[in-house]
Design an enzyme around this catalytic site. Structure first.
Site, short mmCIF file in Angstrom:
data_model
loop_
_atom_site.label_atom_id
_atom_site.label_comp_id
_atom_site.label_asym_id
_atom_site.label_seq_id
_atom_site.Cartn_x
_atom_site.Cartn_y
_atom_site.Cartn_z
N VAL A 192 34.96 45.08 38.50
CA VAL A 192 34.16 44.35 39.32
C VAL A 192 34.93 43.19 40.37
O VAL A 192 34.57 43.27 41.60
CB VAL A 192 33.18 43.72 38.64
CG1 VAL A 192 32.18 42.74 39.68
CG2 VAL A 192 31.97 44.64 37.99
N CYS A 193 35.79 42.89 39.84
CA CYS A 193 36.64 41.90 40.61
C CYS A 193 37.06 42.22 42.08
O CYS A 193 37.00 41.41 42.84
CB CYS A 193 37.97 41.35 39.61
SG CYS A 193 37.38 40.66 38.06
N PRO A 194 37.83 43.24 42.23
CA PRO A 194 38.27 43.48 43.67
C PRO A 194 37.29 43.72 44.55
O PRO A 194 37.40 43.41 45.68
CB PRO A 194 39.04 44.98 43.20
CG PRO A 194 38.55 45.48 42.14
CD PRO A 194 38.34 44.45 41.20
#
Length: 210
Positions: free
Chosen positions: A50-52
């Site tokens: 999810v982070c990118p």
């Protein structure tokens, strides 16, 4: 415990620029010395899932934040070296190549622990030995800080839940309206919509109209 209404911690942390430069950033000073708002967002780990998507979403909105005198700073507990490796990984390979705002490297969890956003818990067994549970990385916490260094918004998402970047633009707009006009912003307020004075008559008039 909420930190809204309080000064952001006066802590200087290692950071990485998009050019690979090692930086030292004090978020409180970025706000107060440069007389600008700061959006600081924490994410759990580099090279994850999810982070990118969030880092790229904040990048895409960066010019809108700049129009509002607001800078973006990312943050995790990864090292500068890991940040730099991720910055040099192409977007279509899960990387964050193209990100231009700085990313904090809070490897000692100094600032993250002051904010209370690290997924960790400590306990003691029957022999008094300390045991640790949790991932020891941060939740998806977001802070909006004004020109005096005061936190005027905070939110914390569990790790699987990505943020809505547009909501932070709305919050900056609402807070700026309060600063400029001394009015309060009702539910679902957006720039250009009616606001209210903080009194019963204004509330009644607003509700009658809407």
């Amino acid at each position: 415990m909420s930190l809204v209404g309080r000064k952001f911690p006066n802590v200087t942390i290692d950071a990485m620029s998009e050019m690979g430069d090692d930086l030292r950033i004090n978020v409180l000073e970025e706000a107060t010395k440069n007389q600008q708002k700061v959006l600081l967002f924490w994410y759990p780990k580099d090279f994850t899932f999810v982070c990118p998507t969030e880092l790229h979403a904040f990048q895409e909105a960066q010019e809108e934040f700049k129009k509002r005198n607001t800078i973006i700073i990312g943050a995790s507990c990864d090292s500068n070296e890991v940040h730099f490796a991720w910055l040099n990984t192409a977007k279509d390979n899960g990387g964050i190549e193209g990100i231009t705002y700085p990313i904090l490297s809070d490897t000692h969890r100094q600032l993250a622990n002051l904010l209370g956003i690290v997924d960790q818990d400590f306990d003691y067994d029957d022999e008094g030995q300390e045991s640790f549970t949790g991932s020891n990385v941060t939740y998806r916490a977001t802070y909006l800080i004004d020109e005096t260094g005061k936190i005027f918004h905070e939110s914390v998402n569990d790790m699987p839940l990505g943020r809505n970047v547009k909501e932070f633009l709305r919050m900056v707009d609402a807070y700026t309206h309060v600063q400029k006009h001394g009015e309060v912003c009702p539910a679902n307020w957006e720039e250009g919509k009616d606001a209210m004075h903080a009194d019963r008559k204004s509330t009644a008039d607003y509700l009658a109209k809407h």
